[in-house]
Design a protein around this motif. Structure first.
Motif, PDB file in Angstrom:
ATOM      1  N   UNK A 177       0.848  -1.191   0.000  1.00 24.97           N
ATOM      2  CA  UNK A 177       0.000   0.000   0.000  1.00 24.97           C
ATOM      3  C   UNK A 177       0.886   1.244   0.000  1.00 24.97           C
ATOM      4  N   UNK A 178       0.265   2.396  -0.217  1.00 26.03           N
ATOM      5  CA  UNK A 178       0.959   3.659  -0.043  1.00 26.03           C
ATOM      6  C   UNK A 178       0.623   4.175   1.351  1.00 26.03           C
ATOM      7  N   UNK A 179       1.643   4.466   2.130  1.00 24.88           N
ATOM      8  CA  UNK A 179       1.440   4.998   3.481  1.00 24.88           C
ATOM      9  C   UNK A 179       1.829   6.473   3.495  1.00 24.88           C
ATOM     10  N   UNK A 180       1.078   7.261   4.275  1.00 28.43           N
ATOM     11  CA  UNK A 180       1.254   8.701   4.301  1.00 28.43           C
ATOM     12  C   UNK A 180       1.604   9.183   5.707  1.00 28.43           C
ATOM     13  N   UNK A 181       2.386  10.244   5.757  1.00 29.48           N
ATOM     14  CA  UNK A 181       2.792  10.805   7.051  1.00 29.48           C
ATOM     15  C   UNK A 181       1.669  11.600   7.713  1.00 29.48           C
ATOM     16  N   UNK A 182       0.679  12.016   6.908  1.00 29.49           N
ATOM     17  CA  UNK A 182      -0.399  12.876   7.406  1.00 29.49           C
ATOM     18  C   UNK A 182      -1.736  12.369   6.867  1.00 29.49           C
ATOM     19  N   UNK A 183      -2.746  12.320   7.719  1.00 26.33           N
ATOM     20  CA  UNK A 183      -4.033  11.750   7.295  1.00 26.33           C
ATOM     21  C   UNK A 183      -4.790  12.622   6.298  1.00 26.33           C
ATOM     22  N   UNK A 184      -4.301  13.828   6.069  1.00 24.52           N
ATOM     23  CA  UNK A 184      -4.952  14.654   5.041  1.00 24.52           C
ATOM     24  C   UNK A 184      -4.591  14.202   3.628  1.00 24.52           C
ATOM     25  N   UNK A 185      -3.561  13.313   3.537  1.00 22.63           N
ATOM     26  CA  UNK A 185      -3.167  12.767   2.235  1.00 22.63           C
ATOM     27  C   UNK A 185      -3.933  11.472   1.953  1.00 22.63           C
ATOM     28  N   UNK A 186      -4.322  11.303   0.695  1.00 19.88           N
ATOM     29  CA  UNK A 186      -4.981  10.046   0.298  1.00 19.88           C
ATOM     30  C   UNK A 186      -4.389   9.473  -0.981  1.00 19.88           C
ATOM     31  N   UNK A 187      -3.520  10.228  -1.611  1.00 15.21           N
ATOM     32  CA  UNK A 187      -2.827   9.750  -2.805  1.00 15.21           C
ATOM     33  C   UNK A 187      -1.571  10.595  -3.011  1.00 15.21           C
ATOM     34  N   UNK A 188      -0.678  10.095  -3.853  1.00 18.06           N
ATOM     35  CA  UNK A 188       0.557  10.836  -4.138  1.00 18.06           C
ATOM     36  C   UNK A 188       0.234  12.014  -5.060  1.00 18.06           C
ATOM     37  N   UNK A 189       0.682  13.196  -4.668  1.00 16.51           N
ATOM     38  CA  UNK A 189       0.383  14.418  -5.418  1.00 16.51           C
ATOM     39  C   UNK A 189       1.661  15.201  -5.697  1.00 16.51           C
ATOM     40  N   UNK A 190       1.554  16.155  -6.595  1.00 17.51           N
ATOM     41  CA  UNK A 190       2.690  17.033  -6.915  1.00 17.51           C
ATOM     42  C   UNK A 190       3.215  17.695  -5.642  1.00 17.51           C
ATOM     43  N   UNK A 191       4.544  17.833  -5.576  1.00 15.96           N
ATOM     44  CA  UNK A 191       5.170  18.515  -4.459  1.00 15.96           C
ATOM     45  C   UNK A 191       5.529  17.613  -3.291  1.00 15.96           C
ATOM     46  N   UNK A 192       5.105  16.390  -3.329  1.00 19.63           N
ATOM     47  CA  UNK A 192       5.393  15.468  -2.224  1.00 19.63           C
ATOM     48  C   UNK A 192       6.833  14.966  -2.258  1.00 19.63           C
ATOM     49  N   UNK A 193       7.309  14.579  -1.085  1.00 22.29           N
ATOM     50  CA  UNK A 193       8.569  13.842  -0.958  1.00 22.29           C
ATOM     51  C   UNK A 193       8.208  12.374  -0.733  1.00 22.29           C
ATOM     52  N   UNK A 194       8.689  11.508  -1.615  1.00 24.86           N
ATOM     53  CA  UNK A 194       8.302  10.093  -1.584  1.00 24.86           C
ATOM     54  C   UNK A 194       9.540   9.225  -1.364  1.00 24.86           C
ATOM     55  N   UNK A 195       9.489   8.354  -0.362  1.00 23.14           N
ATOM     56  CA  UNK A 195      10.619   7.482  -0.054  1.00 23.14           C
ATOM     57  C   UNK A 195      10.756   6.354  -1.066  1.00 23.14           C
ATOM     58  N   UNK A 196      11.997   6.057  -1.415  1.00 25.47           N
ATOM     59  CA  UNK A 196      12.238   4.972  -2.374  1.00 25.47           C
ATOM     60  C   UNK A 196      13.519   4.231  -1.992  1.00 25.47           C
ATOM     61  N   UNK A 197      13.462   2.902  -2.077  1.00 23.32           N
ATOM     62  CA  UNK A 197      14.621   2.050  -1.793  1.00 23.32           C
ATOM     63  C   UNK A 197      14.990   1.334  -3.091  1.00 23.32           C
TER      64      UNK A 197
END
Length: 310
Positions: A177-197
């Motif tokens: 799943x996609x997990x978010x740091x803040x509950x106001x997020x529900x999908x990946x949007x412009x301007x976000x910082x997204x972790x990647x391994x």
């Protein structure tokens, strides 16, 4: 020189190595091949075969009983000793760190089933499919466990690898799943910082597909660091294994929006075992692995009916 080396340093002893390999696949209580069968298959003389069997008995690797016209039966065997005499080393695999009950169950199932084939067996644990493939290629391990998605990527990238086993959907992880740091997020949007391994094929490929066409900053991090980075707000979102209860309870999450991400995410749930194509003897042993029983044991661990041990 060890006792085993001394016992095998003769014509009969050398033949005993070959016959030991044949007897590994015969269980106690079963009839062994006739002397003539051994002579034909191994191109050895009758006297040499008989001498080799005596060497194995003298070393207490086997105990035989002749039953006249019924043939000769294997009463007892020391499987570890037979493997040592045959020159077949322990089977050691590598898989992800067992941080979830599903991985603990998979490790327990693989260990239990492998021990029925070769008592000298074990598992090592390493984060990231790419490092596991590299360790396999360097012969540090005999097989590697990863998702089917990562396994297909590995065999297309590296020569001389093949998929030996798959364990079915849901055997590696239940889902991502996609997990978010803040509950106001529900999908990946412009301007976000997204972790990647990038060392995790599954996490990296799904992340890049979900972020495709969006103006986001990809923040490189180890898979096990993503939880902490979400907690501290260093990143806004990350793809993560949904089997981790702590993550599910701590962060809001969503399924994938990208059709491509959803498609490959299915392959990411299936556990696969890869080996080097040239490792014939290893492949012969792994072919005996009962995948259905591995999954049965995994389910018992996940449901709490069985304690994990690995």
């Amino acid at each position: 020189m060890s006792r085993i080396d001394e016992s095998l340093y003769s014509k009969n002893g050398l033949a005993a190595r070959y016959i030991a390999r044949e007897l590994i696949d015969i269980s106690a209580g079963q009839r062994i091949p006739r002397v003539s069968d051994f002579t034909e298959k191994l191109a050895l003389g009758r006297g040499t075969v008989q001498g080799a069997l005596k060497v194995l008995e003298d070393m207490r690797a086997i105990k035989l009983e002749s039953r006249g016209h019924l043939g000769t039966f294997l009463l007892k065997r020391d499987l570890n000793l037979l493997y040592e005499i045959a020159g077949i080393g322990p089977v050691i695999g590598v898989m992800p760190l067992p941080y979830s009950s599903k991985y603990e169950g998979l490790a327990t199932g693989i260990i239990e089933m492998l021990e029925k084939i070769n008592k000298r067996t074990g598992l090592a644990y390493m984060r990231g499919a790419i490092p596991r493939v590299e360790a396999l290629k360097s012969r540090r391990y005999d097989f590697a466990i990863m998702s089917l998605l990562a396994a297909e990527e590995a065999i297309s990238t590296f020569d001389g690898l093949e998929i030996n086993k798959t364990f079915g959907p849901g055997s590696y992880v239940t889902s991502h799943k996609i997990f978010f740091s803040n509950k106001r997020f529900s999908k990946i949007e412009d301007g976000m910082k997204v972790g990647i391994d990038y060392s995790s094929v599954d996490q990296a490929e799904i992340t890049m597909l979900e972020c495709e066409g969006k103006k986001v900053e990809l923040v490189e991090a180890g898979y096990m660091q993503l939880f902490s980075m979400l907690t501290k707000g260093i990143i806004d979102a990350a793809v993560w294994n949904a089997d981790e209860e702590k993550t599910l309870k701590t962060f809001p999450s969503s399924d994938f929006y990208s059709p491509k991400a959803r498609e490959i995410a299915t392959k990411a749930t299936t556990a696969a075992m890869i080996v080097e194509t040239s490792r014939t003897r290893i492949k012969e042993q792994l072919e005996l692995l009962d995948t259905k029983e591995v999954i049965h044991i995994q389910q018992e661990v996940v449901t709490g009916k069985k304690y994990p041990h690995y």
